[in-house]
Design an enzyme around this catalytic site. Structure first.
Site, PDB file in Angstrom:
ATOM      1  N   LYS A  73       0.819  -1.217   0.000  1.00 15.46           N
ATOM      2  CA  LYS A  73       0.000   0.000   0.000  1.00 15.46           C
ATOM      3  C   LYS A  73       0.849   1.262   0.000  1.00 15.46           C
ATOM      4  CE  LYS A  73      -2.643   0.231   3.549  1.00 15.46           C
ATOM      5  NZ  LYS A  73      -1.692   0.948   4.412  1.00 15.46           N
ATOM      6  N   THR A  75       4.018   1.475  -0.872  1.00 15.94           N
ATOM      7  CA  THR A  75       4.751   1.464  -2.138  1.00 15.94           C
ATOM      8  C   THR A  75       3.873   1.992  -3.270  1.00 15.94           C
ATOM      9  OG1 THR A  75       6.047  -0.431  -1.384  1.00 15.94           O
ATOM     10  CG2 THR A  75       6.013  -0.012  -3.758  1.00 15.94           C
ATOM     11  N   ARG A  96       2.297   8.428   6.901  1.00 16.15           N
ATOM     12  CA  ARG A  96       2.599   8.357   8.333  1.00 16.15           C
ATOM     13  C   ARG A  96       4.080   8.079   8.563  1.00 16.15           C
ATOM     14  NH1 ARG A  96      -0.752   3.591  10.252  1.00 16.15           N
ATOM     15  NH2 ARG A  96      -0.215   2.912   8.146  1.00 16.15           N
ATOM     16  N   LYS A 107       7.205  -6.410  10.902  1.00 14.66           N
ATOM     17  CA  LYS A 107       6.953  -5.812   9.594  1.00 14.66           C
ATOM     18  C   LYS A 107       8.193  -5.240   8.927  1.00 14.66           C
ATOM     19  CE  LYS A 107       3.768  -2.512   7.427  1.00 14.66           C
ATOM     20  NZ  LYS A 107       2.758  -1.474   7.680  1.00 14.66           N
ATOM     21  N   ALA A 275      -3.454   1.712  12.611  1.00 17.00           N
ATOM     22  CA  ALA A 275      -4.873   1.653  12.265  1.00 17.00           C
ATOM     23  C   ALA A 275      -5.603   0.506  12.966  1.00 17.00           C
ATOM     24  CB  ALA A 275      -5.044   1.522  10.761  1.00 17.00           C
ATOM     25  N   PHE A 303      -3.436  -0.262   7.108  1.00 16.83           N
ATOM     26  CA  PHE A 303      -4.018  -1.596   6.982  1.00 16.83           C
ATOM     27  C   PHE A 303      -5.137  -1.605   5.935  1.00 16.83           C
ATOM     28  CE2 PHE A 303      -2.179  -2.124  11.374  1.00 16.83           C
ATOM     29  CZ  PHE A 303      -1.182  -2.984  10.980  1.00 16.83           C
ATOM     30  N   PHE A 383       3.081  -8.644  -9.157  1.00 15.84           N
ATOM     31  CA  PHE A 383       4.274  -9.349  -8.703  1.00 15.84           C
ATOM     32  C   PHE A 383       4.771 -10.255  -9.831  1.00 15.84           C
ATOM     33  CE2 PHE A 383       2.881  -7.729  -4.749  1.00 15.84           C
ATOM     34  CZ  PHE A 383       3.952  -7.813  -3.856  1.00 15.84           C
ATOM     35  N   TRP A 411       6.992  -0.935  -7.866  1.00 19.28           N
ATOM     36  CA  TRP A 411       8.171  -1.449  -7.159  1.00 19.28           C
ATOM     37  C   TRP A 411       9.337  -1.576  -8.125  1.00 19.28           C
ATOM     38  CZ3 TRP A 411      12.099  -4.807  -7.004  1.00 19.28           C
ATOM     39  CH2 TRP A 411      12.754  -5.006  -5.790  1.00 19.28           C
TER      40      TRP A 411
END
Length: 560
Positions: A73, A75, A96, A107, A275, A303, A383, A411
């Protein structure tokens, strides 16, 4: 050749001086408070001077229900703003600040990935400009002044058994969840049970992120309830005299931080509430500043859309008077296959059956965004293992639901990989000036249970809500204090629409259990704690901290 890591890509990037980044938004160097060459805070006079300038377009990025496979998200948010810049739009992003808890826990870092990152990546993921430390200190100062008041005569008559303002630290530390303080005799304080939460769950964090200005910040700090008297009266931070000193500690932290994306696009990184246990949005200050300075502001909510987006729309938009022009919903083939029953180790091969079974999760999130009256664009984060048949199936389902969609390859390709998504977002945003159908899921006038029920039924798809005896007691106290009109901040697992992390996909026939309800009067909401959610996480068996190191030249490794 091996794929380079996020940190390797970030360390190889050539950054522009932050003063040059500021010029792209029309911010003068004199309006910056420099934190070295590549980081700066923006003076509040900039936002004040723009109060009559029309806002740009507001784009909210959210996601399907998270899985261990990762959705990308942040990214996508960074890649989208790079894509908008690439197609000629004046754009910036507001995100954030990462917490040290997940950075050293499960994470890892939270500054985007690949060629869609915010820089300097290591600084942002570690101490940055010290905002989280200032919030931690201001919060703990209030806690210390409360205990000191009890020790020094207790004129307010605070009941030590009913002090509710716990301390915080910006780390995952399960050993601090429940502690006893004040041991050692009369000079060491009054013994009582207490505990720590993680800083990103602090009410002070929420207040800083929702404050409209310094006056509003101080007013909100003053309304923090720290405990109750023997007679049951609420005692606030203002009552213990903590507001002025707390505000002094937060003076600089209130100002947004300016950095850049790997593509040289301006980025505001400010505030970091989780979140799943807090409201999950960057600061109102940064969002407002970006809207005044750019034609397109991209921001994200933490999230899945059932958590961060719900709180962004029901809490932040209501407080700040914001209306998004479009919502981008990030989805991946990998994650949808996991929602269809596949394990993380079973995602490499094509599996249209599992993908089909997992798509209802995406459908529910699209439905939810539309309940707010907002247009949605699905960003299919591609991906390498995704097959053409799998991507075609997701596109077909989006088309069948009438949702816009675009492939995202940010990415690997940065702004170039976000251009298709950027074009689709611009198309949606320019269809109308503002979504006239925007609406909230509940009104402040509803009772707390009605508001919680509305979120559980409408957003989660629950059959209803159950309350423990403690939650009923908490709601009764909130009613006695005249705080029924506060907004709702749900603390819930991020891994499911339900309060049970094991219920993946789009669960049905379930109820949500509210374990307790915490009053955050300064933030303007009450926190309904559900299921097994905790406001102080613990470290996993193999924390990310085991892989992080720094060499003699100061080069950091293992921070991803």
């Amino acid at each position: 050749m091996a794929t380079p890591s996020d940190i390797a890509i970030a360390q190889a990037a050539k950054m522009e001086p932050v003063a040059e980044i500021a010029k792209k938004l029309g911010i003068a160097e004199d309006d910056l408070e420099m934190y070295g060459k590549y980081k700066a805070k923006v003076h509040p006079r900039v936002l004040k001077g723009l109060k009559d300038k029309p806002d740009g377009k507001l784009v909210l990025v959210t996601a399907i229900t998270p899985t261990p496979a990762g959705e990308g998200k942040t990214t996508t948010s960074v890649g989208l703003v790079q894509g908008l810049t690439r197609i000629g739009k004046k754009a910036c992003v507001a995100l954030r600040e990462p917490s040290l808890g997940p950075s050293f826990g499960v994470k890892g870092g939270a500054a985007g990935g690949g060629y869609a990152q915010v820089l300097p990546m290591e600084d942002i993921n570690l101490h940055f400009t010290g905002d989280l430390h200032a919030i931690t200190t201001a919060h703990n100062l209030c806690a210390a002044m409360t205990d000191n008041h009890i020790q020094q005569g207790n004129e307010l008559g605070i009941d030590p058994r009913r002090v509710v303002f716990r301390r915080v630290v910006d780390l995952n530390e399960r050993a601090l969840r429940k502690i006893i303080i004040g041991l050692g005799g009369r000079t060491e304080g009054v013994p009582r049970e207490s505990g720590f939460d993680i800083t990103v769950a602090s009410e002070v964090m929420a207040i800083l992120c929702l404050a409209l200005d310094m006056t509003d910040l101080k007013d909100r700090l003053g309304r923090i309830v720290v405990g109750y008297t023997y007679g049951g009266k609420a005692v606030t931070a203002a009552d213990v005299g903590a507001v002025g000193s707390m505000a002094a500690l937060l003076k600089d932290a209130l100002n947004p931080n300016l950095v850049q994306t790997l593509g040289g696009t301006p980025a505001f990184i400010h505030g970091g509430p989780f979140a799943n246990i807090a409201h999950g949005c960057n600061s109102v200050q940064a969002t407002r500043l970006g809207l005044k300075l750019a034609d397109y502001l991209v921001t994200e909510a933490g999230f899945g859309a059932d958590l961060g987006a719900e709180k962004f729309l029901n809490i932040k938009c209501r407080v700040a008077g914001l209306v998004p022009d479009a919502v981008v919903l990030v989805a991946t083939v990998r994650a949808l296959k996991m929602h269809g029953g596949r394990k993380k180790t079973e995602l490499a091969g094509e599996d249209l059956k599992a993908l089909e079974a997992g798509i209802p999760n995406l459908e529910k999130h699209i439905e939810n965004i539309r309940k707010f009256g907002l247009p949605v664009v699905v960003a299919i984060n591609k991906f390498p293992a995704d097959t053409e048949a799998e991507l075609a199936l997701v596109k077909k389902k989006c088309s069948g639901l009438g949702a816009g969609f675009a492939l995202s390859e940010v990415w690997e390709k940065g702004g170039e990989g976000g251009a298709e998504l950027a074009e689709k977002v611009v198309e949606v945003c320019e269809k109308c000036e503002k979504p006239s159908a925007f609406k909230f899921i509940y009104t402040p006038e509803m009772s707390p249970k009605e508001k919680i029920n509305a979120i559980a039924r409408e957003i989660y798809g629950a059959d209803g809500v159950d309350y423990t005896a403690q939650a009923e007691k908490d709601l009764e106290l909130i009613h006695e204090l005249g705080k029924d009109g506060l907004l709702i901040c749900m603390a819930k697992t991020q891994y499911s629409f339900s309060d049970d992390a094991a219920k993946i996909g789009r669960p049905k026939d379930f109820r949500v259990t509210v374990r307790e309800v915490r009053l955050s009067a300064g933030a303007g909401f009450m926190v309904a704690v559900t299921g097994a959610i905790m406001t102080m996480p613990g470290l996993p068996k193999k924390p990310a901290a085991l892989s992080i190191d720094v060499d003699e030249d100061g080069k950091i490794t293992g921070l991803f």
